[in-house]
Structure formats: C-alpha cells, structure tokens
Design an enzyme around this catalytic site. Sequence first.
Site, PDB file in Angstrom:
ATOM      1  N   GLU A 283      -7.453  -6.312  -2.858  1.00  0.00           N
ATOM      2  CA  GLU A 283      -6.933  -4.961  -2.735  1.00  0.00           C
ATOM      3  C   GLU A 283      -5.466  -5.032  -3.169  1.00  0.00           C
ATOM      4  OE1 GLU A 283      -7.434  -1.565   0.688  1.00  0.00           O
ATOM      5  OE2 GLU A 283      -6.402  -3.415   1.186  1.00  0.00           O
TER       6      GLU A 283
ATOM      7  N   HIS B 243      -8.656  -8.324   1.070  1.00  0.00           N
ATOM      8  CA  HIS B 243      -7.925  -7.069   1.346  1.00  0.00           C
ATOM      9  C   HIS B 243      -6.645  -7.405   2.096  1.00  0.00           C
ATOM     10  CE1 HIS B 243     -10.567  -3.494   0.338  1.00  0.00           C
ATOM     11  NE2 HIS B 243     -11.043  -4.540  -0.314  1.00  0.00           N
TER      12      HIS B 243
ATOM     13  N   HIS C 225     -18.019 -10.065   5.703  1.00  0.00           N
ATOM     14  CA  HIS C 225     -16.718  -9.453   5.998  1.00  0.00           C
ATOM     15  C   HIS C 225     -16.014 -10.219   7.106  1.00  0.00           C
ATOM     16  CE1 HIS C 225     -14.105  -5.984   7.568  1.00  0.00           C
ATOM     17  NE2 HIS C 225     -13.610  -6.356   6.403  1.00  0.00           N
ATOM     18  N   HIS C 226     -14.778 -10.611   6.838  1.00  0.00           N
ATOM     19  CA  HIS C 226     -13.926 -11.247   7.847  1.00  0.00           C
ATOM     20  C   HIS C 226     -12.653 -10.435   7.982  1.00  0.00           C
ATOM     21  CE1 HIS C 226     -15.759 -15.542   7.091  1.00  0.00           C
ATOM     22  NE2 HIS C 226     -16.531 -14.790   7.853  1.00  0.00           N
TER      23      HIS C 226
ATOM     24  N   GLU D 110      -9.522   4.417   0.408  1.00  0.00           N
ATOM     25  CA  GLU D 110      -9.549   4.665   1.858  1.00  0.00           C
ATOM     26  C   GLU D 110      -8.458   5.642   2.303  1.00  0.00           C
ATOM     27  OE1 GLU D 110      -9.270   0.568   2.946  1.00  0.00           O
ATOM     28  OE2 GLU D 110      -7.105   0.574   3.120  1.00  0.00           O
TER      29      GLU D 110
ATOM     30  N   GLU E 235       0.812  -1.224   0.000  1.00  0.00           N
ATOM     31  CA  GLU E 235       0.000   0.000   0.000  1.00  0.00           C
ATOM     32  C   GLU E 235       0.845   1.274   0.000  1.00  0.00           C
ATOM     33  OE1 GLU E 235      -3.211  -0.315   2.825  1.00  0.00           O
ATOM     34  OE2 GLU E 235      -3.859  -2.231   1.980  1.00  0.00           O
TER      35      GLU E 235
HETATM   36  C1  NOJ Z   1      -8.718  -2.198   5.503  1.00  0.00           C
HETATM   37  C2  NOJ Z   1      -9.554  -2.446   4.296  1.00  0.00           C
HETATM   38  O1  NOJ Z   1      -8.851  -2.115   3.130  1.00  0.00           O
HETATM   39  C3  NOJ Z   1     -10.819  -1.650   4.449  1.00  0.00           C
HETATM   40  O2  NOJ Z   1     -11.595  -1.734   3.280  1.00  0.00           O
HETATM   41  C4  NOJ Z   1     -11.563  -2.111   5.668  1.00  0.00           C
HETATM   42  O3  NOJ Z   1     -12.669  -1.282   5.859  1.00  0.00           O
HETATM   43  C5  NOJ Z   1     -10.683  -2.068   6.910  1.00  0.00           C
HETATM   44  N1  NOJ Z   1      -9.441  -2.671   6.665  1.00  0.00           N
HETATM   45  C6  NOJ Z   1     -11.342  -2.773   8.081  1.00  0.00           C
HETATM   46  O4  NOJ Z   1     -11.406  -4.142   7.819  1.00  0.00           O
HETATM   47 CA    CA Z   2      -6.295  -1.872   3.025  1.00  0.00          CA
END
Ligand code: NOJ
Ligand code: CA
Length: 685
Positions: free
Chosen positions: A485, A466, A386-387, A491, A184
């Site tokens: 990701e 992610h 979501h995990h 974000e 990232e």
């Molecule tokens: C990072 C992820 O990229 C994001 O999309 C997510 O909301 C947060 N982690 C929490 O899991």
């Molecule tokens: Ca991320």
Amino acid sequence: MVSRFMNVSLATHCCVVLGMVVSSSAFALDATSASVESPGKVLNVSVQVAPDGRLSYQVERKGQQVIAPSRLGFVLGSDKPLDSGFKIERQVVTDHDSTWEQPWGERRTVRNHYRQMRVDVKKNDGRRLAIVFRVFDDGLGFRYEFPKQPNNRALHIADELTEFVVAQPATAWWQQAGEVWALEYPIQKSPLREVGMANTPMTVRMENGTHIAFHEAALVDYASMWLRRVEGQRLRAHLTPSATGNPVVRTGAFTTPWRTMQIADDAAGLYMSDLVLNLNEPNKLGDVSWVKPSKYVGVWWDMHLETKSWASGPKHGATTEYTKRYIDFAARNGFRGVLVEGWNPGWDSDWAGNGADMDFTKAHPSFDIAAVTDYGRKKGVHLIGHHETGGNVAHYEKQMDAAFKLYAKHGVDSIKTGYVTDGGAAQFMGKNGKVHFGYTDSQEGVRHYQKVVEEAARYKIAINTHEPVKDTGLRRTYPNWISREGARGVEYNAWGNPVNSVDHEANLVFTRMLSGPLDYTPGILSLEGKDKKPFNSTQAKQLANFVVIYSPVVMAADLIEHYERYPGPFQFIKDVPTDWEDTRVPHGAVGEYVTIARKDRASSAWYVGSVTDGARRTLDLKLDFLDAGKTYVAEIYRDGDNADYRDDKRRFDIVIEKRNVTSLDTIKMVLAPGGGQAIRLVPVK
Ligand code: NOJ
Ligand code: CA
C-alpha cells in the site's frame, strides 16, 4: 573515455559478457573535479571539490543545469563529520548495457544502460569514502560506499548532508513525511519553495517543463530518506529518526541506498523510466514461479462500510459460510483468490496501534481454516492470508515463523500484512529486551519488512504489505514482495475524512507509482462509501483504475451484490489481467490526466486505462502500439455523454460499445469530469 582531465594515468579495458558491455577506465589523480555523461549524452554529472575540501555534485541535462551544486557528506555520531577536507584520489568510469527479464511486471524486458563513475575520496585525516554515480539517459542514482571502520567499530550516521538543489523555479507534487498518517496523505501541489518535510517519490516540474522525481533505490538496512527543504529550492536528505540513537548504525563495509533522480521532458517520461528497478540487485530467490500475479476478491469492503466487522459477534465477516460465498463468487468469475480479514483471534480488543492480542497461529472458531481452504481447493480458489500487526513488530516477529507455517500447511501462498498505527508509534524489540516505539521507515522498520519477505520466501509465500515502508524497487531482488500500500487507498472513500480527491489517481501515477506496485483496491462500482458518501469518480474511471494503477495482485474490492448489479462494467474487471508484457504512456500531466496502455503477458490483447481530474477532456488515443496489419475488436467502456462525478445519478452513466480498429486508427476519448475510459483490444481471429 569520459573525463575532463589531463595528466592522468589511464588504464582501459573492454569486454562483452553475455550481452553486457563493460568498458572501464581508471584515473589515478589528485584533482578537484570529475565528470561523466550518460550513454546518449543527455545528462552530464560532475563532482567538485571546493578549496576547503567540501564535496558537491551537479547535473546538466541537454546542456542546461537541472541540479545546481549540491553538497555531499555526512555528520557522524561516532566520529568527526565527513563534511570537508576531501581530495579526489581516483575516478573510475565503466559502461554497462544489459537487459534482464522481470518475473512479473509492467514490462517483461528491462534495459539497464548506464555509465558509472566511481569517485574515491580521502579526507585530510586519512578517512576514505567512495561515491558511485550511475548515469542513465533518463536519470541518475548515486550512493556512498563506506569501508570497514578501524577495529571493525560500528559507524553511526547522525545526518546525511546530501542535497538536491533544483536549478530552476519548480512546482512540486509531494506528501509530508514524519507525521501521523505515514504515507497516507493526499498528494499536494505547491511551489517547491513551499515544501516542508516531504516523503519520496517527490515530483517537480521546472519552469522549462523538465520533470524530476526524487526518490531512493535499494533501501536496505538503512533509514528511509525524507527530504527537508532547507532554503529556497535546496532539499536535504533527512534520515528517519531512530528511537534508540542515531538514525543509522552499521558495522563493516556497506553502501547506502541510491539517491535517485528520474529526469524527463514530461510526466509520461518519468513513468516510463526503469531506473529505480535497475539500481536494485537481481533476483536473489531463484525460481519464483510460485509467485502468482492475479486478481482476488475479499471479505473486506464490508468491514470498511461497517456492514460487517473484523471483531467477533453478530457482524463478524470472517465466517466459514460467508467465505464460501466469496469462494463461489471467485470461482464463477475467474478470480484466483479470496482475502479474509478478521480470521484470527485478537480483533476484539483495540488492535490499531497495539496488536498485542493478535494470534496469527490459529483461526478464530468462526473460521474453519481447513474447511475453507479445502473448499477453495476444489473450486480452484486460494485463500489469501492476512496478518494485521497493529504496528506491533515485536509481537509479530515472535509468531512469524509459526504463522507462515500454519498458512503454508493450508496452501496459502500469499499474505497481506498490515501495520495500522500512528507514524512513529510502531513497536520494536530493543537489544535490551524492552519494547520501544519507532517509525516504520526507520532502520529497524526497514530491516523488519525485509525480514518478513525473506522468511516468507522460505515458505514460498508472497507478501503484500499495507502501511509499508516506501517501495524502493526491492521487488527485483525479492520478487515475492508482490505489492504494497503506502498511499491513500480506496478505503479512504469508505471512511471519508476526507474521501480521495478527484485528481488522486492522476497524482498517484506520477508520484507514488514511480516507486512500484500499489495495492489500491480499485473497482467499487457502487461508487459510495459508508453512509452513502459519494466517490469523486464515475463508474468508467473505476474500470480505468485497473490499468492505470499497477499492481500484479489486484483486489476487485466491491461487494458481490454490487458486482451482480452491474454485470456490464463487471465484465471488464473479469477480463483485465494483472501481468504485462509491455507498458506505454500515451498521455499524462501530473494531477490532471493520464492514459496508460498495457499489453497482456498471456495473450496478444492490449488494455488501455485513462483517467482525468475534475475537468472534462478529449484525448486522441493513437493505436500505433497495436501490431500493424491486424484488426482488433475494441471493447470500449466510456463515460456516457451526461456522465459527471458530481451528480449522484450521472456518476453511473457508462456506455459499453465495440468496434473494429487497427494500428492506424485513433480513438477520440471523451472523459467526463471525474471520469475515465477503459478499453480492451483483442485481435480478431
Ligand atoms: C488498513 C489496510 O489498508 C486495510 O486494507 C485493512 O483492511 C485494515 N488496515 C485492517 O487490517
Ligand atoms: Ca492503510
């Protein structure tokens, strides 16, 4: 056949199997070089054996050297190095030409056309190895094949000696590897001579304009490859370290991942290459009609803005009521899914880099999962699971099966997973029963991500990872690995520190996107993050990103109230599909600008997205990809004449207009600084 050798004993056969042309020739020899040309004679790859038996390869393109002699070999932890003393025993050349269909993708049909050269080598101590090159007109991949070791002993790889020596002075676009933020980091541009340890894909442009992207394909049960510049323009494979010993430990016969080089005249050519997918194994899952490319919205941006929280309490986002609001919004506007984060117990403690309190097997009391999914079902909207593991792989693996079962019971067919932790700080269960830290892209990380995808497939669940290991085309083999990701997503524009730069998307397309889909979370029409931090983007560019940054699952990431505030631009977000019949790249320069045109799989409409960096640009878009003789309505979402990403008001200057066009027309696209343009082209009935 293709060989520079005399005195060879030659066996050739040729056949046609279901559209796949295979011909082969085998040479038994004791020689010091071997070579092969790509099907259209664009590339020539040769292998040399030095007098001391060191192996190297080089690559020529259209008669010019692009990869100068570069070493091959290994340092082993379990045996003496495989670095010299080799002889070529045999060279086998085969031709392959087939097409295959993607269940979803940037284009439906993919041509897989290469010439393969298998070089069997033997070291003076009797050990054997093979190097298999697949040479396409748009690049090459090679991998090593290890035989089973004597007594089926484990083979420990300490280091690869594989090198990539770029033959002409080059500029590189790259991201550092092995550091805290994993994949990232902003993509940086520097002379290749100033690269340190880079992750892949790394793209270079040589002085003569030729572009090369270095990457790997089919990363399975092996450590991910970083590239370390050892001197000048010499890059060496650096295997992600392991916390428990050598980076790679394998038992039995095995192959390494493919080391790949996509090579093209220009940046657009790199993006058009399907080489990485072609080097992966075909679909192993059979019917994958349960994998659904689609758009979704989410209880998500709120948390990044801190107007809601993942943790329970007054700001908790994952409540039944709030989710129903999103389901209503999704149903009204044609989104298939709603992602809800913070739905399970475990978020109240310090979860990032820890994850030990996460319970994936039940919902938080504020989130009635049965009520939410029932409500969604009535409205035709699916909950997206979501995990968030906090990088605690050991903890997650214990619950995975029960967790998938719970979601499957409620009809959830798609899960976003997450591994928020510092690079090198993921937690794995050791063979000794103790937890240790390691990189997510280490061999054990690679195994874990694949295991998640395979287990999810048993429940007909798609996975969007992610903080993933980088994509190496495994979506071909496991089409339920629907996205990931592995880049600085949108974000970062919420948090700052810093926000994504104005050239980010034009960089991504020609680096990160060469590896596969990116869950980028585009479409923030409000153009600001936390504390009103401004985006380096105009509103039109936010729309263009839906076409430019490919993913079969796309979250329109902004809040409901923001979409309601901008119904004009929101119409494009509602219309744009996520699954494509075909893809073209009319314009592109790494880090400067890119235009992508894609044809919808489900209709005869085309969609165009174009983005620029901080420079205003005028680009002529020839519509020659449209069907000849048809008239289309072009719905154009363009930067207004005063649009400019640097100004709080002018950022929102967008013009939406319609006109009729045909394949003979050209649209003059004027992109504002930090701007973009999105176009929908629908045939007139
Ligand atoms: C990072 C992820 O990229 C994001 O999309 C997510 O909301 C947060 N982690 C929490 O899991
Ligand atoms: Ca991320």
